[in-house]
Every structure is written in C-alpha cells, then in structure tokens.
Design a protein around this motif. Structure first.
Motif, mmCIF file in Angstrom:
data_model
loop_
_atom_site.group_PDB
_atom_site.id
_atom_site.type_symbol
_atom_site.label_atom_id
_atom_site.label_comp_id
_atom_site.label_asym_id
_atom_site.label_seq_id
_atom_site.Cartn_x
_atom_site.Cartn_y
_atom_site.Cartn_z
ATOM 1 N N LEU A 71 26.535 -9.379 7.529
ATOM 2 C CA LEU A 71 26.801 -8.067 8.120
ATOM 3 C C LEU A 71 25.828 -7.017 7.589
ATOM 4 N N ALA A 72 25.510 -7.106 6.291
ATOM 5 C CA ALA A 72 24.594 -6.134 5.697
ATOM 6 C C ALA A 72 23.225 -6.179 6.344
ATOM 7 N N ASP A 73 22.801 -7.377 6.760
ATOM 8 C CA ASP A 73 21.474 -7.531 7.352
ATOM 9 C C ASP A 73 21.450 -7.242 8.855
ATOM 10 N N ARG A 74 22.623 -7.137 9.476
ATOM 11 C CA ARG A 74 22.652 -7.006 10.933
ATOM 12 C C ARG A 74 23.161 -5.652 11.409
ATOM 13 N N LEU A 75 24.022 -4.984 10.629
ATOM 14 C CA LEU A 75 24.674 -3.759 11.093
ATOM 15 C C LEU A 75 24.280 -2.577 10.220
ATOM 16 N N PRO A 76 24.368 -1.361 10.740
ATOM 17 C CA PRO A 76 24.098 -0.166 9.935
ATOM 18 C C PRO A 76 25.049 -0.078 8.749
ATOM 19 N N ALA A 77 24.516 0.293 7.600
ATOM 20 C CA ALA A 77 25.307 0.259 6.368
ATOM 21 C C ALA A 77 26.308 1.404 6.275
ATOM 22 N N ARG A 78 25.910 2.591 6.692
ATOM 23 C CA ARG A 78 26.762 3.765 6.467
ATOM 24 C C ARG A 78 28.147 3.618 7.089
ATOM 25 N N PRO A 79 28.295 3.241 8.382
ATOM 26 C CA PRO A 79 29.650 3.082 8.937
ATOM 27 C C PRO A 79 30.472 2.017 8.221
ATOM 28 N N LEU A 80 29.828 0.899 7.863
ATOM 29 C CA LEU A 80 30.554 -0.154 7.155
ATOM 30 C C LEU A 80 31.074 0.346 5.811
ATOM 31 N N LEU A 81 30.240 1.081 5.086
ATOM 32 C CA LEU A 81 30.656 1.569 3.780
ATOM 33 C C LEU A 81 31.757 2.612 3.885
ATOM 34 N N ILE A 82 31.711 3.459 4.919
ATOM 35 C CA ILE A 82 32.782 4.452 5.106
ATOM 36 C C ILE A 82 34.116 3.755 5.372
ATOM 37 N N VAL A 83 34.087 2.725 6.225
ATOM 38 C CA VAL A 83 35.315 1.979 6.504
ATOM 39 C C VAL A 83 35.819 1.298 5.231
ATOM 40 N N ALA A 84 34.895 0.737 4.437
ATOM 41 C CA ALA A 84 35.300 0.064 3.199
ATOM 42 C C ALA A 84 35.936 1.038 2.214
ATOM 43 N N GLN A 85 35.363 2.251 2.079
ATOM 44 C CA GLN A 85 35.941 3.239 1.159
ATOM 45 C C GLN A 85 37.335 3.667 1.623
ATOM 46 N N ALA A 86 37.500 3.850 2.943
ATOM 47 C CA ALA A 86 38.821 4.198 3.471
ATOM 48 C C ALA A 86 39.831 3.092 3.186
ATOM 49 N N ALA A 87 39.394 1.821 3.333
ATOM 50 C CA ALA A 87 40.293 0.699 3.057
ATOM 51 C C ALA A 87 40.670 0.665 1.581
ATOM 52 N N HIS A 88 39.689 0.874 0.701
ATOM 53 C CA HIS A 88 39.986 0.896 -0.737
ATOM 54 C C HIS A 88 40.976 2.003 -1.079
ATOM 55 N N ALA A 89 40.768 3.176 -0.506
ATOM 56 C CA ALA A 89 41.678 4.293 -0.785
ATOM 57 C C ALA A 89 43.093 3.981 -0.312
ATOM 58 N N ALA A 90 43.216 3.373 0.880
ATOM 59 C CA ALA A 90 44.543 3.031 1.395
ATOM 60 C C ALA A 90 45.222 1.984 0.526
ATOM 61 N N LEU A 91 44.462 1.004 0.054
ATOM 62 C CA LEU A 91 45.037 -0.043 -0.799
ATOM 63 C C LEU A 91 45.471 0.528 -2.149
#
Length: 436
Positions: A71-91
């Motif tokens: 995924l890191a090599d195929r998709l833009p990083a910024r949206p993925l990282l924002i979603v990951a931070q939101a998931a971490h905060a929710a968890l």
C-alpha cells in the motif's frame, strides 16, 4: 539555522514539524503500553497474560506488514496516515472506556490490542516511506538517527510520567492522553509542505512504476544480496543480542541478586544507552556496512563481557554501550534499506525490515528465556554473544565479497607498505619454521 552535524536533519522545516509531532505521539504510545501492562497484571496477577497482550500487538506485523508495504508503494501516504491516526485514537479511547467502566474486561483489552497491532503493521511502512521524503538523501541517515533519539527519549519520559499517573489515578487517563496525542500527528501531516518534500526519484530499470504487488517486492529483495545479508545479520543480532529485557531480568533475579529494583535500574541504564547510541549515529555522516559490522562485533564482545560481570554496577557499565551499539545497528540497517533500494520498492523493503524485527523478537525472547532457565543466565549471554560474533564476522566477509572485496583490497595496500612488509615477512618466515 545553525545546527551541528548531530541535528542536521532539523534544518528541514518539514522534518522539524514531523519530529515534534512524533515525540508527542511516542510519549503517548509508551504511556499506553505501561497502562495496558498494568491493567492486565492487576486483573490477572499473571505476567504470562501480560506477555500474551504484547504478543497480540506484535503478531499482526508478521502477517500484515507486507500488505502495508504494498500500500505504501501504490497509494498516497497522507490519507492513509490520517486514517491510521484516527483509528489509533479511537482504539485508545476504547481502552479508556474499558478501564473506566469495566465493560468487556480482558477480552476487550485483547481484541483492542490485536487491532492496534494490525493498524500499526499496515501504518509502519507507509510512515517510514513518508518520513524518508521529508529530508534530502544526504540527511536521511541523520533523520533516522534522530528518530531513534526521539523514540528513546519519548520512551523514558512516557514510562516515567506514566508510572506516576497510573499509581495516582489508574490507567484510564494514560489511554486518554495517548488518544489525544495522535491529534499532533494529524496536525503535522497537514503542516508538511508538499512542495518541499524530496520524493522525486526515477525508478530503476528493473522496476516498473506500476509494479505494486507483494510478490514483486519479494522478487526485488531476492535481487539485492547485500541487503539480504544485512537483514540476516539484523535478525541474528536482534534475536540473540537484543532481547535484553529477558536476559537482564534473568541476571538480576539470578546471579546478580538485584531483584526487581536491580532490574528497574538496569532498564533505566539500557534506555540511557539507547539515547547515547542515537546521538552517536546522528553524528555519523555516512552509516555504511562497515559501521554495521563494527557495531555488531563490539556489541557481541560486550555481551560476552556482560555474562562475566561480577555485580550489578559492572553489568550496567557493559550494557550501556551494548544499548548504544544496538541503536547504531538498527539505524544503519534502516538507512541502508532506504538508501540502497529503489524508491518505488521502498515501502515493501521497509515492511520486510519490520517483519525481520518482529520475527527476531518472537524467536529470540523465548529462546533466551529457555536457555537462561536451563543453562544459566551467564552461560546464555556468553553463548549468544559468541554466536552473534561469529555471525557478524561471516556477514562482514560476505558483504566484502559482494561489494568487490574492498576490505581485501585495503589490507593488500596496507601489507604492501614498506613499514609493514618486513615485519609481516618476518612473522611469515617464523610461522613457516614452526610448522616445519
């Protein structure tokens, strides 16, 4: 901005923003680690249950990191990282809710830990690839070293403050602080200037731009023998020479007689050593394979000395440079994994590096624990240090051969010098006489 070589990466505005946010996030992460361990231990009274929670967070790295790399090599990083931070905060907020209300109990803690590990496994390669674009190529090694320094300092501060908070009000506040810390990362993601990122690198001739599959990553790695040797050495050093949380506990509880207080003191010394190691790595302009092999040999020799240390203070004096060497090794391997690979494959290479670290921890910790129990802690340190020394020497020879035998060429030039030629010839003649 007048900064010395140790902090050269901070000349880049994007990296300064990212490093500050990362420091805040690391503090919150280690607060949560301490809070989860405390909660599980208080509920069960079992160190095994606490270890199971740690395993649940590490296990997804083995299974999902390769997907994160793709995924890191195929998709833009910024949206993925924002979603990951939101998931971490929710968890993290979910952990706080469990700690306050008791709803779900330990099963909920285990499930959240597993999902947290899964998010981290996918996020790790994406974040590594993103961070590598915040500085130029010349500053990348320094940026990685400063990242190690941030992690070490954040760990010390997070665990220290977390211990005070959990003793005063319980673990729920720690989970809440960690949830809030991810806001800093999201703010940094929006604060990074896209035009100042260093992400434009032409793909290598053997890497197609659209080649984004996992199998393509494995095929690429198989064509990088130098990197494969470095990863293999990292695995050996990580499994037998890095799991000091096991051997320090065994030594403190056994021959050193330090008990829990001694183990806490040794853990603090080890943490300070990681900070010093990060500073040493940051001062190096070039983190090359010679540094990797040299640090591995130093760490192995000191590990053998640690097994022979007579008391807690002498053991602490040895593990301080061992911890420093461990950070230098990790930083060097990370730097080579990014500098010596094609940018189009960097995410998958970082995923392989993360998987190597997880496997080495999963294999080394129980193996060292079993050896400490059956052979003794001292014997375990000496044996493991000897194995890692031999493996490092073998890796050094292999790297020298793969890289056009540079070491052999240098030795030939040294031995050919007039000041060296006569003594060497005299030793050779004497050795021949002895053999005859």
């Amino acid at each position: 901005m007048a900064l010395g070589a140790t902090f050269a990466a901070l000349r880049h505005r994007n990296y300064r923003i990212w490093a500050a946010a990362g420091f805040v996030s690391v503090i919150g992460t280690w607060m949560q680690v301490l809070g989860v361990n405390w909660y599980v231990l208080a509920e069960t009274g079992s160190a095994t249950s606490m270890g199971f929670t740690v395993l649940l967070q590490a296990l997804p790295t083995l299974l999902l990191s390769v997907w994160g790399g793709a995924l890191a090599d195929r998709l833009p990083a910024r949206p993925l990282l924002i979603v990951a931070q939101a998931a971490h905060a929710a968890l993290a907020a979910g952990l706080a809710a469990v700690a306050v209300t008791g709803a779900g109990g330990l099963p909920a803690i285990y499930v959240i830990s597993l999902v947290t590990g899964a998010v981290s496994a996918i996020e790790g390669p994406v974040m590594g690839r993103w961070a590598s674009t915040l500085v130029n190529r010349e500053s990348l090694g320094n940026a990685l070293a400063l990242g190690s320094l941030t992690n070490s300092a954040g760990r010390i501060l997070g665990m220290s403050v977390g211990a005070v908070v959990v003793a005063a009000v319980g673990p729920a506040l720690l989970f809440g602080i960690n949830a809030a810390s991810f806001v800093a990362v999201v703010v940094a993601l929006f604060g990074v200037r896209e035009g100042e990122r260093h992400s434009v690198e032409p793909p290598a001739a053997d890497v197609a731009p659209a080649d984004g599959g996992i199998r393509a990553g494995f095929r690429y790695l198989l064509r990088q023998p130098v990197l494969l040797v470095a990863l293999a050495l990292s695995f050996v050093l990580g499994s037998l020479g890095r799991n000091y949380q096991v051997t320090m506990a065994a030594m403190s509880d056994g021959p050193l007689g330090g008990g829990a207080s001694g183990y806490g003191f040794l853990s603090t010394v080890f943490a300070v050593g990681t900070v010093l190691g990060a500073l040493v790595a940051a001062r190096r302009r070039d983190l090359g394979y010679g540094m990797l092999v040299g640090s591995g040999l130093v760490a192995s020799g000191l590990q053998i000395a640690a097994g022979l240390a007579p008391g807690t203070m002498s053991f602490a004096a040895v593990i301080l440079p061992v911890a420093a060497a461990a950070v230098v090794i990790d930083t060097t391997v990370g730097a080579r994994a990014q500098l010596d690979t094609d940018y189009a494959m960097r995410g998958r290479v970082l995923a392989a590096l993360a998987a190597t670290g997880s496997v080495s921890a999963a294999v080394g910790a129980p193996l060292l624990g079993w050896l400490s129990e059956h052979a003794g802690p001292r014997q375990t340190l000496v044996l493991a240090g000897t194995v890692t020394a031999v493996a490092t020497a073998a890796a050094g020879v292999a790297l020298d051969w793969l890289r056009d035998r540079r070491l052999r060429h240098r030795l030939t030039l040294v031995l050919a010098a007039p000041a060296v030629r006569r003594p060497v010839r005299r030793v050779a003649v004497t050795a021949a006489r002895v053999v005859r």
